[in-house]
Design an enzyme around this catalytic site. Structure first.
Site, PDB file in Angstrom:
ATOM      1  CG  HIS A  69      38.628  78.427  55.243  1.00 50.39           C
ATOM      2  ND1 HIS A  69      38.956  79.256  54.195  1.00 50.39           N
ATOM      3  CD2 HIS A  69      39.760  77.747  55.532  1.00 50.39           C
ATOM      4  CE1 HIS A  69      40.226  79.069  53.864  1.00 50.39           C
ATOM      5  NE2 HIS A  69      40.745  78.162  54.665  1.00 50.39           N
ATOM      6  CD  GLU A 112      35.557  78.754  48.032  1.00 46.04           C
ATOM      7  OE1 GLU A 112      34.827  79.680  48.460  1.00 46.04           O
ATOM      8  OE2 GLU A 112      36.778  78.680  48.247  1.00 46.04           O
ATOM      9  CG  ASP A 168      35.914  81.394  54.508  1.00 47.65           C
ATOM     10  OD1 ASP A 168      36.889  81.692  55.227  1.00 47.65           O
ATOM     11  OD2 ASP A 168      36.006  80.620  53.553  1.00 47.65           O
ATOM     12  CG  HIS A 180      35.926  77.419  51.714  1.00 43.05           C
ATOM     13  ND1 HIS A 180      37.180  77.691  52.207  1.00 43.05           N
ATOM     14  CD2 HIS A 180      35.888  76.072  51.492  1.00 43.05           C
ATOM     15  CE1 HIS A 180      37.878  76.566  52.285  1.00 43.05           C
ATOM     16  NE2 HIS A 180      37.118  75.570  51.854  1.00 43.05           N
ATOM     17  CE1 TYR A 181      34.219  85.350  53.244  1.00 45.69           C
ATOM     18  CE2 TYR A 181      32.536  84.919  54.881  1.00 45.69           C
ATOM     19  CZ  TYR A 181      33.693  85.554  54.499  1.00 45.69           C
ATOM     20  OH  TYR A 181      34.319  86.410  55.372  1.00 45.69           O
ATOM     21  CB  THR A 182      33.444  83.184  46.567  1.00 46.72           C
ATOM     22  OG1 THR A 182      32.305  84.066  46.570  1.00 46.72           O
ATOM     23  CG2 THR A 182      32.989  81.777  46.203  1.00 46.72           C
TER      24      THR A 182
END
Length: 228
Positions: A129, A91, A139, A26-28
């Site tokens: 994701h 993440e 993401d 993921h990215y946040t």
């Protein structure tokens, strides 16, 4: 690699005795790693991940790998619909628009290497994701270098495969054979291109279909009925 331990209360038991056999990246999409860490540790929001890697490569473990973190939400990969019970969530502190730093990528390489070894996870089950939820998520996005990780054996990349006709039905069928969920063509194509062909826009091409067919042939997902 230095590992910072931060305890998030947002986790539970993996359902049905499941063990992790995939990783979701993921990215946040937040202003900083500290803000993301606070959110992932706040019981009010009921979200978490096993690992958070900040912009400079510092790694924080928020949930033990044996436990079920709450990072994936709705979506599926192959026959797996409860992705949280079957995955490790990682993440990356990133807005979704900025490049990922070299330090962050090296730390991710180290984390993935360890997780894959401990749980015998094959590279084709390292996903984004957006792969498991194309209609909702973007993401880790177009700036994430999936080919780099495939070269290291930490993900997969399609070989060139000839395709005489850019058939939409063949493309969709192949991606479902690789693991993508049954969703509308538009978001499915967008998710596929974000990961494997981020330089391509416009109508579906024979090269798109050939890449999808190659992935399905080399890395067929297990679609047998699952209990979780």
């Amino acid at each position: 690699m230095r590992l910072r331990q931060v305890s998030s209360p947002n986790f539970g038991e993996r359902r049905g005795g499941a063990k992790p056999d995939m990783v979701v990246i993921h990215y946040t999409a937040m202003e900083s790693a500290d803000a993301a860490c606070a959110r992932l540790c706040d019981p009010q929001y009921e979200v978490s991940a096993h690992y958070l890697i900040d912009e400079f490569g510092e790694v924080s473990q928020l949930v033990a790998e044996e436990m079920r973190a709450w990072h994936a939400g709705s979506g599926s990969w192959g026959a797996v619909s409860d992705v949280n019970s079957r995955s490790i969530g990682i993440e990356l502190a990133n807005s979704g628009f900025a490049p990922f730093s070299e330090g962050q990528m090296q730390s991710l390489e180290n984390v993935l290497t360890g997780v894959m070894a401990r749980w015998s996870i094959p590279p084709e089950r390292i996903i984004g994701h957006s792969d498991m939820s194309p209609e909702r998520k973007n993401d880790p996005g177009r700036r994430f270098d999936w080919r780099r990780f495939a070269r290291l054996g930490l993900s997969v990349w399609p070989d060139e495969e000839e395709c005489n006709s850019p058939s939409e039905s063949a493309f969709v069928s192949a991606l479902q054979g690789f693991g993508y969920p049954d969703v509308e063509f538009g978001p499915l194509c967008t998710a596929f291109r974000m990961r494997f062909r981020p330089w391509v826009t416009g109508a579906l091409t024979a090269e798109d279909v050939g890449a999808a067919l190659n992935l399905a042939r080399r890395f067929p997902v297990d679609r047998a009925p699952q209990t979780t």
